[in-house]
Design a protein around this motif. Structure first.
Motif, PDB file in Angstrom:
ATOM      1  N   UNK A   1      48.137   6.852  16.855  1.00 56.90           N
ATOM      2  CA  UNK A   1      47.270   7.738  17.625  1.00 56.90           C
ATOM      3  C   UNK A   1      45.851   7.732  17.059  1.00 56.90           C
ATOM      4  N   UNK A   2      45.747   7.821  15.730  1.00 59.54           N
ATOM      5  CA  UNK A   2      44.429   7.831  15.090  1.00 59.54           C
ATOM      6  C   UNK A   2      43.697   6.510  15.308  1.00 59.54           C
ATOM      7  N   UNK A   3      44.414   5.404  15.234  1.00 53.91           N
ATOM      8  CA  UNK A   3      43.788   4.095  15.451  1.00 53.91           C
ATOM      9  C   UNK A   3      43.319   3.969  16.900  1.00 53.91           C
ATOM     10  N   UNK A   4      44.140   4.422  17.847  1.00 53.90           N
ATOM     11  CA  UNK A   4      43.760   4.365  19.259  1.00 53.90           C
ATOM     12  C   UNK A   4      42.520   5.220  19.517  1.00 53.90           C
ATOM     13  N   UNK A   5      42.431   6.377  18.859  1.00 55.10           N
ATOM     14  CA  UNK A   5      41.255   7.240  19.017  1.00 55.10           C
ATOM     15  C   UNK A   5      40.003   6.542  18.500  1.00 55.10           C
ATOM     16  N   UNK A   6      40.126   5.783  17.417  1.00 54.98           N
ATOM     17  CA  UNK A   6      38.986   5.027  16.902  1.00 54.98           C
ATOM     18  C   UNK A   6      38.526   3.976  17.910  1.00 54.98           C
ATOM     19  N   UNK A   7      39.498   3.294  18.510  1.00 54.70           N
ATOM     20  CA  UNK A   7      39.160   2.245  19.472  1.00 54.70           C
ATOM     21  C   UNK A   7      38.457   2.820  20.690  1.00 54.70           C
TER      22      UNK A   7
END
Length: 128
Positions: A89-95
């Motif tokens: 979830x955190x990685x997707x938010x960064x993207x």
């Protein structure tokens, strides 16, 4: 954790959270740099954690920070499904952020020192 030591600068979330990156657990325990001391000197300290997957539990160990009750926390455990969900979830938010590819200068320097092997006892992360 890096906030508890004002000398430390956390490594960029893009490096830490990427699929297969340092925060992804494996059966074989490994030590991961999550922050480095922001100094211009070639050798500096780093903040490391030990990550291991044991069954359906992700274990972070070799920690030393004060818990809510003031006692030292040396290890934390996460349910695998929840842990991976939060990392993804955190990685997707960064993207989704427009500034995804731009790290601030201190994180850029910290990431460069780790790539060049100037961090502490952690393993050198793979080149991006």
């Amino acid at each position: 954790m890096a906030r508890s030591d004002s000398r430390m600068v956390g490594l960029g979330p893009r490096r830490l959270l990427r699929p297969g990156g340092p925060l992804y657990p494996t059966d074989m325990p490994r030590t991961v740099d999550v922050a480095v001391e922001e100094l211009s000197e070639p050798v500096s300290d780093s903040l490391t954690i030990r990550i291991q997957l044991r069954g359906e539990t992700v274990i972070w160990s070799d920690l030393m920070y004060s818990g809510v009750d003031g006692r030292v926390v040396e290890e934390v455990r996460f349910r695998l499904e929840q842990y991976l969900g939060e990392v993804e979830r955190a990685y997707a938010a960064l993207k989704d952020r427009v500034m995804f590819g731009r790290l601030d200068d201190s994180r850029r320097r910290a990431d460069r020192r780790v790539r060049n092997g100037a961090g502490g006892g952690g393993q050198q992360p793979p080149q991006l």
